[in-house]
Design a protein around this motif. Sequence first.
Motif, PDB file in Angstrom:
ATOM      1  N   PHE A 233     -11.278   0.932   1.067  1.00  0.00           N
ATOM      2  CA  PHE A 233     -10.116   1.754   0.717  1.00  0.00           C
ATOM      3  C   PHE A 233     -10.145   2.200  -0.741  1.00  0.00           C
ATOM      4  N   ARG A 237      -3.914   1.566  -4.414  1.00  0.00           N
ATOM      5  CA  ARG A 237      -3.432   1.198  -3.094  1.00  0.00           C
ATOM      6  C   ARG A 237      -1.930   0.980  -3.146  1.00  0.00           C
ATOM      7  N   GLU A 240       1.481   2.689   1.831  1.00  0.00           N
ATOM      8  CA  GLU A 240       0.827   3.515   2.856  1.00  0.00           C
ATOM      9  C   GLU A 240      -0.535   2.941   3.237  1.00  0.00           C
ATOM     10  N   THR A 241      -1.229   2.356   2.265  1.00  0.00           N
ATOM     11  CA  THR A 241      -2.507   1.711   2.570  1.00  0.00           C
ATOM     12  C   THR A 241      -2.297   0.603   3.586  1.00  0.00           C
ATOM     13  N   LYS A 242      -1.281  -0.227   3.360  1.00  0.00           N
ATOM     14  CA  LYS A 242      -1.044  -1.398   4.197  1.00  0.00           C
ATOM     15  C   LYS A 242      -0.605  -1.037   5.613  1.00  0.00           C
ATOM     16  N   THR A 243       0.005   0.108   5.771  1.00  0.00           N
ATOM     17  CA  THR A 243       0.537   0.477   7.077  1.00  0.00           C
ATOM     18  C   THR A 243      -0.376   1.446   7.832  1.00  0.00           C
ATOM     19  N   SER A 244      -1.558   1.720   7.279  1.00  0.00           N
ATOM     20  CA  SER A 244      -2.466   2.678   7.910  1.00  0.00           C
ATOM     21  C   SER A 244      -3.282   2.028   9.022  1.00  0.00           C
ATOM     22  N   ALA A 245      -3.779   2.858   9.934  1.00  0.00           N
ATOM     23  CA  ALA A 245      -4.634   2.365  11.019  1.00  0.00           C
ATOM     24  C   ALA A 245      -5.937   1.765  10.490  1.00  0.00           C
ATOM     25  N   ASN A 248      -5.276  -1.770   9.374  1.00  0.00           N
ATOM     26  CA  ASN A 248      -5.105  -2.685  10.501  1.00  0.00           C
ATOM     27  C   ASN A 248      -6.449  -3.049  11.122  1.00  0.00           C
TER      28      ASN A 248
END
Length: 264
Positions: A233, A237, A240-245, A248
């Motif tokens: 990534f 960060r 939005e980084t943490k909640t992206s596909a 995951n």
Amino acid sequence: MAEELRYIVEIEGLSKRFQQPDGSWVEAARDVNLKVLDAPGCGEFVALLGPSGCGKSTVLKAVAGLQKPTTGSVRVDGKTVEGPGRDRGMVFQQYTSFDWMSVQANVEYGLRLQGVRTQERRARAAELIQQVGLTGFEGAYPQTLSGGMRQRVAIARTLANDPRVLLMDEPFGALDAQTRWSMQLLLIDIWDRLDNTVLFVTHDVEEAVFLADRVCVFSARPGTILEEIEIPFDRPRNLETKTSAPFNEMHERVLQSLKRASQT
């Protein structure tokens, strides 16, 4: 001709055994090998991830010079680690601020020991206090602060010595989820600006994936690095980084690696 790679941290064949009160021996870490690249103007953030008791904190303390390896070696900037040094700074999970000193005095402490002049160390401390979001609390004492604020003091005090390598041993482990998230963002912001090399111990997969450029997955005790996973990534960060596909997916990959390591 290609330029020769330089490493800021080199751990080779590190093993560590501890003798118990009954005379028996426990092997905490075995044959740990890790090299952290000394990239000009760009520090690397490496997370050491593994189950509790797997030796990752033991490895960190060996880099800090707080413990000597039973076998193997640790070098920082090409020099064998023989003990603590100002080129390395460590932040622990436990709050280590001096309760009898103000925030300002805590941050100035290392500089004062080095003989830095009063005006210079006050200016440096003020800059770091501002960076960690504690402006207005310079005269407060640690026992009056929240856990997250006390860790901010510890980070500022450690950074005051301008270490080339910042060592962090589960520094946010005792914090609630919201405070932990804000401290992760703070650390990313500071690291992005200062470009220190960071070795960060955690057993939290999400934290490792969010913070690190590379995750080293440790086996169960005696701990050794079974897999190194590059985190792709871009920075900076954020939420939005943490909640992206992709996040995951990377989280799941590292989690599966950790599960395999725990069974080894």
